[in-house]
Design an enzyme around this catalytic site. Structure first.
Site, PDB file in Angstrom:
ATOM      1  N   SER A 138       0.867  -1.190   0.000  1.00  0.00           N
ATOM      2  CA  SER A 138       0.000   0.000   0.000  1.00  0.00           C
ATOM      3  C   SER A 138       0.894   1.226   0.000  1.00  0.00           C
ATOM      4  O   SER A 138       2.083   1.133   0.374  1.00  0.00           O
ATOM      5  CB  SER A 138      -0.842  -0.011   1.279  1.00  0.00           C
ATOM      6  OG  SER A 138      -1.404   1.262   1.532  1.00  0.00           O
ATOM      7  N   TYR A 151      -2.262  -0.858  10.504  1.00  0.00           N
ATOM      8  CA  TYR A 151      -2.185  -1.033   9.044  1.00  0.00           C
ATOM      9  C   TYR A 151      -0.854  -0.506   8.512  1.00  0.00           C
ATOM     10  O   TYR A 151      -0.180  -1.165   7.710  1.00  0.00           O
ATOM     11  CB  TYR A 151      -3.361  -0.284   8.406  1.00  0.00           C
ATOM     12  CG  TYR A 151      -3.564  -0.537   6.929  1.00  0.00           C
ATOM     13  CD1 TYR A 151      -4.318  -1.624   6.485  1.00  0.00           C
ATOM     14  CD2 TYR A 151      -3.036   0.328   5.969  1.00  0.00           C
ATOM     15  CE1 TYR A 151      -4.520  -1.851   5.126  1.00  0.00           C
ATOM     16  CE2 TYR A 151      -3.240   0.114   4.611  1.00  0.00           C
ATOM     17  CZ  TYR A 151      -3.992  -0.974   4.192  1.00  0.00           C
ATOM     18  OH  TYR A 151      -4.191  -1.184   2.842  1.00  0.00           O
TER      19      TYR A 151
HETATM   20  P1  NAD Z   1     -11.497  -6.103  -0.112  1.00  0.00           P
HETATM   21  O1  NAD Z   1     -12.126  -5.926   1.220  1.00  0.00           O
HETATM   22  O2  NAD Z   1     -12.304  -5.887  -1.349  1.00  0.00           O
HETATM   23  O3  NAD Z   1     -10.809  -7.532  -0.222  1.00  0.00           O
HETATM   24  C1  NAD Z   1     -10.142  -8.123   0.837  1.00  0.00           C
HETATM   25  C2  NAD Z   1     -10.083  -9.612   0.594  1.00  0.00           C
HETATM   26  O4  NAD Z   1      -9.398 -10.210   1.705  1.00  0.00           O
HETATM   27  C3  NAD Z   1     -11.459 -10.263   0.509  1.00  0.00           C
HETATM   28  O5  NAD Z   1     -11.430 -11.328  -0.414  1.00  0.00           O
HETATM   29  C4  NAD Z   1     -11.642 -10.810   1.928  1.00  0.00           C
HETATM   30  O6  NAD Z   1     -12.561 -11.893   2.008  1.00  0.00           O
HETATM   31  C5  NAD Z   1     -10.227 -11.241   2.225  1.00  0.00           C
HETATM   32  N1  NAD Z   1      -9.967 -11.433   3.641  1.00  0.00           N
HETATM   33  C6  NAD Z   1     -10.156 -10.565   4.665  1.00  0.00           C
HETATM   34  N2  NAD Z   1      -9.817 -11.146   5.829  1.00  0.00           N
HETATM   35  C7  NAD Z   1      -9.395 -12.391   5.523  1.00  0.00           C
HETATM   36  C8  NAD Z   1      -8.903 -13.486   6.291  1.00  0.00           C
HETATM   37  N3  NAD Z   1      -8.794 -13.412   7.625  1.00  0.00           N
HETATM   38  N4  NAD Z   1      -8.573 -14.613   5.642  1.00  0.00           N
HETATM   39  C9  NAD Z   1      -8.709 -14.727   4.291  1.00  0.00           C
HETATM   40  N5  NAD Z   1      -9.157 -13.725   3.529  1.00  0.00           N
HETATM   41  C10 NAD Z   1      -9.492 -12.577   4.138  1.00  0.00           C
HETATM   42  O7  NAD Z   1     -10.256  -5.112  -0.088  1.00  0.00           O
HETATM   43  P2  NAD Z   1      -9.195  -4.655  -1.194  1.00  0.00           P
HETATM   44  O8  NAD Z   1      -9.220  -3.172  -1.182  1.00  0.00           O
HETATM   45  O9  NAD Z   1      -9.344  -5.389  -2.454  1.00  0.00           O
HETATM   46  O10 NAD Z   1      -7.858  -5.091  -0.430  1.00  0.00           O
HETATM   47  C11 NAD Z   1      -6.961  -6.066  -0.921  1.00  0.00           C
HETATM   48  C12 NAD Z   1      -5.564  -5.703  -0.478  1.00  0.00           C
HETATM   49  O11 NAD Z   1      -5.208  -4.454  -1.046  1.00  0.00           O
HETATM   50  C13 NAD Z   1      -5.388  -5.545   1.035  1.00  0.00           C
HETATM   51  O12 NAD Z   1      -4.153  -6.105   1.440  1.00  0.00           O
HETATM   52  C14 NAD Z   1      -5.364  -4.039   1.219  1.00  0.00           C
HETATM   53  O13 NAD Z   1      -4.674  -3.656   2.365  1.00  0.00           O
HETATM   54  C15 NAD Z   1      -4.668  -3.614  -0.055  1.00  0.00           C
HETATM   55  N6  NAD Z   1      -4.836  -2.225  -0.428  1.00  0.00           N
HETATM   56  C16 NAD Z   1      -6.069  -1.727  -0.708  1.00  0.00           C
HETATM   57  C17 NAD Z   1      -6.189  -0.402  -1.054  1.00  0.00           C
HETATM   58  C18 NAD Z   1      -7.511   0.219  -1.361  1.00  0.00           C
HETATM   59  O14 NAD Z   1      -7.571   1.443  -1.450  1.00  0.00           O
HETATM   60  N7  NAD Z   1      -8.580  -0.532  -1.545  1.00  0.00           N
HETATM   61  C19 NAD Z   1      -5.064   0.410  -1.140  1.00  0.00           C
HETATM   62  C20 NAD Z   1      -3.823  -0.134  -0.859  1.00  0.00           C
HETATM   63  C21 NAD Z   1      -3.718  -1.463  -0.510  1.00  0.00           C
END
Ligand code: NAD
Length: 256
Positions: A138, A151
């Protein structure tokens, strides 16, 4: 680019960024196993979107379940050539009010899970002389925001972990990189809006405009498809010399 013959495991792929990456890898020809939470309909839809992907519902906060998932990937997929450590959660609160169990969960899911999957996947990649480890970090792996202590700590840790692994496997045809998006419009971002409203005493519109998009000079959210395209590129031969990198896709956020 063809990934025919490659086997990919994507954690946290029932939604958002992980699902988009799984879909892109499947479209390029990889056989995919997805992981993540969701009801039966959500999981089935994600499997279909990712080219009829296999599914394992391991909880990424539980090392025993991660080990079972890695064993299932070896049995059902035949191995793991491409490992995408993407599962993640968020929690927003001032440090003095931050629940210790939320700290533990974020460190376990957003950081330690990558250690548990990587240690199980590396021997097979070494034997094959080829591998790709892609960690969703991130912008918060490079800079901080208030009220996201766990985080930010976990994502900085993910960047360091990735560098260490990259050095360890560099002579085996394996690369390890982070993708570091800024704000991507996914359920993870949408869910933190109410807590950010409370922590900063702002309206929903103010959180979107003055907190989220304020950080991104382009004033636009990153899309999941853009993140997936970068992941796909990292799997290509053209990216074989990119390793230990932290590749930002943040609309200029961390340039400031
Ligand atoms: P999201 O909530 O759409 O997806 C998260 C996924 O992780 C889902 O499939 C969920 O079921 C799974 N998950 C959560 N807890 C879990 C667990 N204990 N065991 C197994 N699976 C689990 O979120 P996203 O935005 O797609 O996030 C994905 C990654 O991207 C994360 O690591 C997040 O930190 C990172 N990220 C997101 C953003 C953003 O702005 N959305 C920015 C930077 C980084």
């Amino acid at each position: 680019m063809s990934l025919t013959g490659k086997r990919a495991l994507v954690t946290g792929a029932t939604s958002g960024i992980g699902l988009a990456i799984a879909k892109a890898l499947a479209q390029a020809g990889a056989r995919v196993m997805i992981n993540g939470f969701g009801d039966a309909a959500q999981v089935a839809a994600a499997q279909a979107e990712a080219g009829g992907a296999l599914y394992h519902g391991a909880d990424m906060s539980k090392p025993g379940e991660i080990a079972a998932m890695m064993a299932a990937a070896h049995e059902q997929l035949g191995g793991v050539d491409i490992l995408v450590n993407n599962a993640g959660i968020q929690f927003v609160a001032p440090v003095e009010e931050f629940p210790p169990e939320k700290w533990d969960a974020i460190l376990a899911i957003n950081l330690s899970s990558a250690f548990h999957t990587t240690r199980a996947a590396v021997p097979g990649m070494k034997a094959a002389g080829w591998g790709r480890i892609i960690n969703t970090a991130s912008a918060h792996s490079l800079v901080a925001s208030p009220f996201k202590s766990a985080y930010v700590a976990a994502k900085h840790g993910m960047a360091g972990f990735t560098k260490a692994i990259a050095l360890e496997v560099a002579e085996h045809g394996i690369t390890a990189n982070c993708i570091s998006p800024g704000y991507v419009w996914t359920p993870l971002v949408e869910k933190q809006i109410p807590d950010t409203m409370a922590a900063r005493k702002l309206t929903r519109e103010q959180v979107i405009e003055d907190v989220l998009l304020k950080a991104q000079p382009t004033k636009q959210f990153v899309t999941v498809e853009q993140v997936a395209a970068l992941a796909l590129f990292l799997c290509s031969d053209a990216a074989s010399q990119i390793t230990g990198a932290n590749m930002t896709m943040d609309g200029g956020w961390t340039a400031a």
